[in-house]
Design a protein around this motif. Structure first.
Motif, mmCIF file in Angstrom:
data_model
loop_
_atom_site.group_PDB
_atom_site.id
_atom_site.type_symbol
_atom_site.label_atom_id
_atom_site.label_comp_id
_atom_site.label_asym_id
_atom_site.label_seq_id
_atom_site.Cartn_x
_atom_site.Cartn_y
_atom_site.Cartn_z
ATOM 1 N N SER A 169 0.839 -1.207 0.000
ATOM 2 C CA SER A 169 0.000 0.000 0.000
ATOM 3 C C SER A 169 0.869 1.250 0.000
ATOM 4 O O SER A 169 1.808 1.357 0.800
ATOM 5 N N GLY A 170 0.552 2.175 -0.878
ATOM 6 C CA GLY A 170 1.293 3.430 -0.932
ATOM 7 C C GLY A 170 2.511 3.403 -1.832
ATOM 8 O O GLY A 170 3.129 4.449 -2.052
ATOM 9 N N CYS A 171 2.855 2.225 -2.358
ATOM 10 C CA CYS A 171 3.958 2.172 -3.317
ATOM 11 C C CYS A 171 3.462 2.641 -4.690
ATOM 12 O O CYS A 171 2.326 2.376 -5.071
ATOM 13 N N ASP A 172 4.319 3.317 -5.418
ATOM 14 C CA ASP A 172 3.956 3.771 -6.762
ATOM 15 C C ASP A 172 4.129 2.668 -7.799
ATOM 16 O O ASP A 172 3.422 2.635 -8.804
ATOM 17 N N GLY A 173 5.104 1.784 -7.575
ATOM 18 C CA GLY A 173 5.361 0.709 -8.519
ATOM 19 C C GLY A 173 5.918 -0.515 -7.816
ATOM 20 O O GLY A 173 6.421 -0.429 -6.683
ATOM 21 N N VAL A 174 5.822 -1.658 -8.479
ATOM 22 C CA VAL A 174 6.362 -2.922 -7.971
ATOM 23 C C VAL A 174 7.209 -3.543 -9.073
ATOM 24 O O VAL A 174 6.799 -3.580 -10.237
ATOM 25 N N VAL A 175 8.399 -4.021 -8.704
ATOM 26 C CA VAL A 175 9.263 -4.757 -9.631
ATOM 27 C C VAL A 175 9.468 -6.150 -9.056
ATOM 28 O O VAL A 175 10.029 -6.305 -7.967
ATOM 29 N N ASN A 176 8.994 -7.167 -9.780
ATOM 30 C CA ASN A 176 8.986 -8.537 -9.278
ATOM 31 C C ASN A 176 10.119 -9.339 -9.918
ATOM 32 O O ASN A 176 9.935 -9.991 -10.941
ATOM 33 N N LEU A 177 11.302 -9.298 -9.280
ATOM 34 C CA LEU A 177 12.485 -9.959 -9.830
ATOM 35 C C LEU A 177 12.742 -11.338 -9.222
ATOM 36 O O LEU A 177 13.696 -12.015 -9.611
ATOM 37 N N ALA A 178 11.934 -11.746 -8.263
ATOM 38 C CA ALA A 178 12.211 -12.990 -7.547
ATOM 39 C C ALA A 178 11.954 -14.215 -8.418
ATOM 40 O O ALA A 178 11.092 -14.215 -9.291
#
Length: 307
Positions: free
Chosen positions: A67-76
């Motif tokens: 919540s409150g993040c502008d973006g997500v980068v899913n590298l896992a």
């Protein structure tokens, strides 16, 4: 921006965190190993990095941190290159991407406010392998285990679009930098025993780590970047040319080939990543106006090995 990143302590993720932090952004590191993450990103050097423990394949309290993040980068994702593809390893490789992405999308669905973008890397293994074909972002999925993993991975990521979240899928080639694939190739060259792996005719579609990080940053920032993009340099080479160029830069011979069967003995099915390959062109990436710092292999290798 505030950006949540999985796989943040890895070869690509650690550089992405450094770049985001240096530019004044806040970074949320989602990690299975908070102690290790604190060593990689000590608070005195990375005051804008927040470290949150998470279990990639399970729902939990960690999901609230999105919540409150502008973006997500899913590298896992479970490493493809570490050891033989036993049935158990194949299951871990698939589940780490399928279930891990499901849980990220689930966290985004619960977030308030929601991130506006998910950058979800895939891999050029999506296209299968070929010595003769050329692939771009419009090419269909190929056959085999890796293609199946990538299709499943991307299918899970696509579900974020139902939440009105912009999705960028980057099909990543072999990433070059000090570490990763280069670190494994250097020792024989330094001992004057370097050379092409297998036939030497297989295609080697690569990208410099700095260009990949720049492409991820562009994907986060530019609302016009959406959909599938190949994260490869515009000039793929055959393995023989790659080995020759690496030898040139190192001032070492590159004539001693590594037989394919030797790699198969070591890696089993996993050897397909190196022994077959595919010629992948970043058509949409170039059309988007993205500018590569390292479009040519020799330029990239000189920068990596002399800096």
């Amino acid at each position: 921006m505030k950006v949540a990143i999985t796989g943040a302590t890895g070869f690509v993720g650690s550089r992405l965190v450094e770049r985001l932090h240096a530019e004044g952004n806040r970074v949320l590191v989602l990690t299975r190993n908070p102690e290790r993450a604190r060593k990689v990103f000590p608070s005195n050097n990375f005051p804008n990095v927040e470290i949150v423990a998470y279990t990639p394949r399970e729902s939990g309290e960690w999901q609230k941190s999105i919540s409150g993040c502008d973006g997500v980068v899913n590298l896992a994702g479970e490493s493809l290159a570490e050891g033989r593809w036993t049935p158990e390893r194949k299951e871990a490789i698939m589940d780490s991407r399928k279930i891990g992405t499901q849980k990220i999308v689930e966290a985004i669905s619960q977030a308030n406010p929601k991130p506006t973008v998910l950058v979800n890397p895939s891999a050029i293994g999506y296209y299968g392998t070929s010595e003769t074909a050329t692939f771009d972002e419009t090419s269909p999925a190929g056959d085999g285990f890796l293609a199946s993993v990538c299709e499943t991975w991307e299918t899970e990521a696509q579900k974020v679009k139902d939440l009105d979240v912009r999705l960028v899928i980057l099909r990543v080639g072999i990433v070059l930098g000090m570490g990763g694939a280069i670190a494994k190739m250097l020792p024989p060259f330094k001992l004057f025993a370097g050379g092409p792996i297998g036939s030497g005719r297989q295609w080697f579609s690569w990208i410099d780590r700095e260009d990949l990080v720049n492409l991820i940053l562009s994907s986060l920032r530019r609302p016009d970047i959406e959909g599938v993009f190949n994260a490869t340099a515009p000039n793929p080479v055959r393995m023989a040319e790659f080995s020759h160029t690496l030898g040139q830069v190192l001032k070492r011979p590159s004539w001693l080939p590594v037989p394919g069967f030797a790699l198969e003995v070591l890696l089993g099915d996993a050897a397909v990543v190196v022994l077959e390959g595919q010629q992948v062109l970043p058509k949409r990436t170039l059309q988007s106006g993205f500018e590569y710092q390292y479009p040519k292999l020799k330029l990239a290798l000189e920068n990596i090995l002399t800096s």
